[in-house]
Design a protein around this motif. Structure first.
Motif, PDB file in Angstrom:
ATOM      1  N   ASN A 492       0.784  -1.207  -0.224  1.00 36.56           N
ATOM      2  CA  ASN A 492       0.095   0.055   0.233  1.00 36.56           C
ATOM      3  C   ASN A 492       0.690   1.351  -0.037  1.00 36.56           C
ATOM      4  O   ASN A 492       0.542   2.253  -0.645  1.00 36.56           O
ATOM      5  CB  ASN A 492      -0.821  -0.113   1.190  1.00 36.56           C
ATOM      6  CG  ASN A 492      -2.109  -0.737   0.979  1.00 36.56           C
ATOM      7  OD1 ASN A 492      -2.454  -1.031  -0.144  1.00 36.56           O
ATOM      8  ND2 ASN A 492      -2.900  -1.043   2.063  1.00 36.56           N
ATOM      9  N   ALA A 496       1.044   4.169  -2.888  1.00 37.39           N
ATOM     10  CA  ALA A 496       0.748   5.504  -2.503  1.00 37.39           C
ATOM     11  C   ALA A 496       1.709   6.691  -3.121  1.00 37.39           C
ATOM     12  O   ALA A 496       1.528   7.685  -2.954  1.00 37.39           O
ATOM     13  CB  ALA A 496       0.419   5.468  -0.946  1.00 37.39           C
ATOM     14  N   ASP A 522       5.300   6.377   4.861  1.00 42.60           N
ATOM     15  CA  ASP A 522       5.854   6.369   3.367  1.00 42.60           C
ATOM     16  C   ASP A 522       5.693   8.085   2.970  1.00 42.60           C
ATOM     17  O   ASP A 522       5.036   8.961   3.962  1.00 42.60           O
ATOM     18  CB  ASP A 522       4.898   5.631   2.410  1.00 42.60           C
ATOM     19  CG  ASP A 522       3.158   6.239   2.605  1.00 42.60           C
ATOM     20  OD1 ASP A 522       3.057   7.523   2.550  1.00 42.60           O
ATOM     21  OD2 ASP A 522       2.437   5.378   3.157  1.00 42.60           O
ATOM     22  N   PHE A 540     -13.382  -1.223   0.990  1.00 41.22           N
ATOM     23  CA  PHE A 540     -12.989   0.225   1.009  1.00 41.22           C
ATOM     24  C   PHE A 540     -11.768   0.390  -0.011  1.00 41.22           C
ATOM     25  O   PHE A 540     -10.873  -0.131   0.446  1.00 41.22           O
ATOM     26  CB  PHE A 540     -13.024   0.894   2.062  1.00 41.22           C
ATOM     27  CG  PHE A 540     -12.596   2.365   1.695  1.00 41.22           C
ATOM     28  CD1 PHE A 540     -13.379   3.355   1.477  1.00 41.22           C
ATOM     29  CD2 PHE A 540     -11.351   2.598   1.949  1.00 41.22           C
ATOM     30  CE1 PHE A 540     -13.092   4.647   1.112  1.00 41.22           C
ATOM     31  CE2 PHE A 540     -10.887   3.885   1.658  1.00 41.22           C
ATOM     32  CZ  PHE A 540     -12.007   4.837   1.266  1.00 41.22           C
ATOM     33  N   THR A 541     -11.920   0.923  -1.051  1.00 44.31           N
ATOM     34  CA  THR A 541     -10.552   1.187  -1.987  1.00 44.31           C
ATOM     35  C   THR A 541     -10.798   2.335  -2.648  1.00 44.31           C
ATOM     36  O   THR A 541     -12.028   2.863  -3.254  1.00 44.31           O
ATOM     37  CB  THR A 541     -10.411  -0.244  -2.766  1.00 44.31           C
ATOM     38  OG1 THR A 541      -9.235   0.135  -3.733  1.00 44.31           O
ATOM     39  CG2 THR A 541     -11.511  -0.244  -3.952  1.00 44.31           C
ATOM     40  N   THR A 542      -9.669   3.024  -3.037  1.00 40.06           N
ATOM     41  CA  THR A 542      -9.852   4.235  -3.861  1.00 40.06           C
ATOM     42  C   THR A 542      -9.026   3.707  -5.059  1.00 40.06           C
ATOM     43  O   THR A 542      -8.863   4.657  -6.103  1.00 40.06           O
ATOM     44  CB  THR A 542      -8.762   5.293  -3.200  1.00 40.06           C
ATOM     45  OG1 THR A 542      -7.757   4.957  -2.779  1.00 40.06           O
ATOM     46  CG2 THR A 542      -9.679   5.954  -1.928  1.00 40.06           C
ATOM     47  N   LYS A 543      -8.684   2.708  -5.194  1.00 41.01           N
ATOM     48  CA  LYS A 543      -7.946   2.274  -6.504  1.00 41.01           C
ATOM     49  C   LYS A 543      -9.107   1.846  -7.521  1.00 41.01           C
ATOM     50  O   LYS A 543     -10.036   1.400  -7.198  1.00 41.01           O
ATOM     51  CB  LYS A 543      -7.102   1.164  -6.050  1.00 41.01           C
ATOM     52  CG  LYS A 543      -5.755   1.523  -5.075  1.00 41.01           C
ATOM     53  CD  LYS A 543      -4.980   0.172  -4.807  1.00 41.01           C
ATOM     54  CE  LYS A 543      -4.039   0.833  -3.600  1.00 41.01           C
ATOM     55  NZ  LYS A 543      -3.489  -0.254  -2.764  1.00 41.01           N
ATOM     56  N   GLY A 548      -7.196  -3.049  -7.073  1.00 44.06           N
ATOM     57  CA  GLY A 548      -7.268  -3.267  -5.510  1.00 44.06           C
ATOM     58  C   GLY A 548      -8.863  -3.993  -5.012  1.00 44.06           C
ATOM     59  O   GLY A 548      -9.728  -3.162  -5.673  1.00 44.06           O
ATOM     60  N   LEU A 549      -8.797  -4.792  -4.076  1.00 38.86           N
ATOM     61  CA  LEU A 549     -10.142  -5.327  -3.962  1.00 38.86           C
ATOM     62  C   LEU A 549     -10.684  -4.474  -2.587  1.00 38.86           C
ATOM     63  O   LEU A 549     -11.896  -4.649  -2.207  1.00 38.86           O
ATOM     64  CB  LEU A 549     -10.160  -6.723  -3.402  1.00 38.86           C
ATOM     65  CG  LEU A 549     -10.060  -7.791  -4.802  1.00 38.86           C
ATOM     66  CD1 LEU A 549      -9.853  -9.248  -4.176  1.00 38.86           C
ATOM     67  CD2 LEU A 549     -11.276  -7.576  -5.402  1.00 38.86           C
ATOM     68  N   GLY A 550      -9.904  -3.773  -1.792  1.00 39.24           N
ATOM     69  CA  GLY A 550     -10.160  -3.080  -0.699  1.00 39.24           C
ATOM     70  C   GLY A 550     -10.395  -4.007   0.540  1.00 39.24           C
ATOM     71  O   GLY A 550     -11.164  -3.877   1.425  1.00 39.24           O
ATOM     72  N   GLY A 552      -7.324  -5.565   1.827  1.00 40.48           N
ATOM     73  CA  GLY A 552      -6.208  -5.842   2.412  1.00 40.48           C
ATOM     74  C   GLY A 552      -6.155  -4.903   3.930  1.00 40.48           C
ATOM     75  O   GLY A 552      -5.847  -5.777   4.894  1.00 40.48           O
ATOM     76  N   LEU A 553      -6.444  -4.010   4.081  1.00 41.36           N
ATOM     77  CA  LEU A 553      -6.493  -3.152   5.548  1.00 41.36           C
ATOM     78  C   LEU A 553      -7.314  -3.834   6.532  1.00 41.36           C
ATOM     79  O   LEU A 553      -7.326  -4.193   7.626  1.00 41.36           O
ATOM     80  CB  LEU A 553      -6.795  -1.689   5.298  1.00 41.36           C
ATOM     81  CG  LEU A 553      -5.389  -0.824   4.816  1.00 41.36           C
ATOM     82  CD1 LEU A 553      -5.916   0.443   4.852  1.00 41.36           C
ATOM     83  CD2 LEU A 553      -4.205  -0.983   5.766  1.00 41.36           C
TER      84      LEU A 553
END
Ligand code: ADP
Length: 595
Positions: A492, A496, A522, A540-543, A548-550, A552-553
């Motif tokens: 991530n 970013a 970062d 939730f993803t901004t990608k 991204g699948l949203g 990871g976090l």
């Protein structure tokens, strides 16, 4: 007590007030009565003194005459037979013209009248015997005679006074005077007064009122009647009882009596020398009327005050109940408004819930759509590649180009591995984390993760700064999972920084009390404020789709909280974001035996 009955029963206070007022009025009227009575007694005493005086003067006026007669020479001569009666008659007549009595007369020693001033009257005393009269007997015995009686000859009442006529030491006759007391009684009557005089037997022989004369104070005994009869004192008078009813004895000689329905104050005084009693009667009407007037006025005033009090109370009650009614209406109105507001609130709440439910539904759908699109994109690429490699593999097999076929198969294997990693991610999210834990040296775990992402870091030209303590820091958990978290965070961070000119990845570790804090900072775009809340929620993803699948976090969050730690994000002042992973744990003494 119910409200209804309360309304119709007089309140205790008013009843009490009324009773006190009536008692006061009654007492006042008694005072007035007593005051008036005292006044009447005082004036009565004065009048009694006056009337006793007039009576005495009427009697005393002639008191000397019998004596004068008894010493008169002509009278002495008459009684001795030396003088003719006719001459004495004329002498007595002349004398009486001066004196003004009813009669002057001379009796011999037997009581027969020898001469009298009224010798000319048809009812002359001359020749009549009065030896039965007590006054004669007394004078015969040498005493003064005093006697009231109705005339035996004339039938006229009068007061008789007598004196014995002496010749030497012998009584040869009696000289007498009869006094008419009619004028005196007339005077009393004209004065409007009630005056009575009673004798020893209680017979009223003088009275300002004609019909009370010759009545008695007490009923006469038989002996008294016989005695009166014998002396012919009151002629043929029946001597009935005057029905004086005793009401109240105030004091000696003062009492309240009632006669034919009228009340009187009766005052009596004794005239001892005469054995008489003089009585004075005063009607109590004025005193009673005055007391009654006070009573009536008082009662009327009390009733008026009571009525006014009740009216004011009623008015107050009415005002109170009117106010209560107004309050009740206002309360009902307020309740109604409140209910309307509650209804409105409920409606709004319901609408909001519906809207929220719809939102949740649509955001769920949107997230699901996003995820589905992501998954499809993630899977599509390797599947299409596999399909291409499989097709080209078949051709290569036909052409017997074994080397190329091998590399195609290797590519297919790599693709399936990629596919496997995607499903692993999804599986991690779907299943509960394993309960198995081991001791992990966090520095080593980080190194593994950096190795796994080294190609990515290099490719993105990110400079890596490590700030790690020498002492091995040990945590407890699943190594693979912790590794997954760290890889995810490093990826991530690199993502970013892709478009940034300065690309710095700073990894550090510190021990804070019994916690190990791992920071990955970062110099990327940082996290937008509005995304801070949602960054750890699944999908939730901004990608872009496919990038991204949203997950990871959210997966990382779940893994760390399962270990009893936490994960946080904050934006750096100089730009970029820092993710801090806090593990429960601490340094290990020695060379890492805890592994
Ligand atoms: P994905 O990486 O598939 O989008 P993640 O759950 O890993 O899903 O990340 C969710 C979102 O969090 C990312 O889309 C990104 O917008 C934001 N994000 C994660 N890490 C960083 C970071 N280091 N800097 C800025 N944004 C980040």
């Amino acid at each position: 007590m119910s409200r209804m009955s309360q309304k119709h029963v007089l309140p205790l206070g008013i009843l009490l007030l009324g009773t006190v007022a009536l008692l006061l009025v009654w007492q006042t009227s008694r005072w007035v009565y007593q005051g008036t009575l005292d006044g009447l007694i005082a004036s009565g005493n004065d009048r009694m003194t006056l009337y006793t005086g007039t009576l005495r003067s009427a009697l005393d006026h002639y008191a000397y005459l019998p004596y004068v007669l008894s010493t008169n020479q002509q009278v002495l001569d008459l009684l001795q037979g030396k003088q003719s009666a006719s001459e004495v008659n004329i002498a007595l007549e002349h004398l009486n013209m001066e004196a003004g009595c009813e009669a002057l007369y001379i009796m011999n020693d037997l009581g027969t009248t020898l001469a009298s001033s009224n010798w000319r009257d048809p009812l002359s005393f001359v020749g009549h015997n009065y030896g039965f009269r007590p006054y004669f007997s007394r004078s015969k015995a040498g005493e003064r005679g005093r006697y009231f009686a109705i005339g035996a000859t004339t039938g006229q009442p009068g007061f008789f006074m007598s004196h014995s006529v002496w010749q030497g030491d012998r009584i040869i006759g009696v000289a007498a005077v009869k006094v008419d007391l009619t004028d005196l009684q007339d005077e009393w009557r004209e004065g409007g007064e009630t005056v009575l005089v009673s004798d020893t037997n209680g017979v009223f022989f003088l009275s300002s009122y004609h019909n009370w004369r010759y009545r008695t104070l007490e009923p006469l005994t038989e002996a008294q009647r016989i005695l009166i009869q014998a002396t012919r004192q009151y002629g043929r008078q029946p001597l009935d009882l005057l029905p004086l009813e005793g009401v109240d004895l105030l004091a000696d000689g003062q009492r309240i009596v009632s006669l034919e329905g009228t009340r009187y104050l009766m005052m009596s005084r004794s005239l001892y020398d005469l054995n008489w009693q003089i009585h004075y009667l005063l009607p109590l009407g004025p005193a009673q009327e005055r007391a009654r007037a006070v009573l009536i006025i008082g009662v009327v005033l009390s009733l008026l005050v009571l009525a006014l009090g009740m009216y004011l109370r009623e008015r107050r009650q009415k005002l109170i109940s009117r106010r209560k009614a107004r309050d009740a209406v206002a309360l009902v109105e307020m309740n109604k408004r409140l209910q309307e507001e509650i209804d409105e609130h409920n409606r709004t709440d319901k609408a909001l819930r519906e809207a929220q439910a719809e939102l949740v539904q649509s955001s769920k759908l949107a997230a699901l759509g996003h995820m589905a699109a992501g998954i499809v994109h993630e899977l599509n690429q390797p599947i299409a590649a596999i399909r291409t490699h499989a097709a080209s593999g078949r051709l290569l097999l036909e052409r017997q180009e074994t080397d190329k076929l091998r590399s195609s198969l290797t590519a297919i294997t790599r693709m399936t591995e990629h596919l496997g990693s995607i499903t692993v991610q999804l599986k991690t999210f779907a299943h509960k984390s394993p309960t198995f834990r081991e001791s992990i040296v966090l520095q080593e775990c980080l190194e593994d993760a950096l190795t796994m992402t080294a190609a990515l870091i290099n490719e993105a030209e990110v400079s890596l700064i490590k700030d790690l303590p020498d002492t091995p820091l040990v945590i407890h958990g699943n190594r693979g999972r912790v590794n997954q978290v760290l890889v995810n965070l490093i990826r991530n961070a690199v993502d970013a920084m892709r478009v940034q000119t300065v690309k710095k990845l700073h990894v550090s570790m510190i021990v804070d009390q019994q916690q190990v804090v791992l920071s990955i900072a970062d110099s990327g775009s940082g996290v937008r404020d509005q995304d801070m809340e949602e960054i750890f929620t699944p999908f939730f993803t901004t990608k872009e789709v496919g990038e991204g699948l949203g997950l990871g976090l959210s997966i990382s969050y779940r893994i760390i909280t399962d270990l009893g730690g936490s994960i946080r994000v904050l934006n750096n002042e100089e730009g970029g974001a820092t993710f801090m992973v806090i593990f429960p744990g601490g340094p290990v003494v020695g060379d890492g035996d805890g592994r």
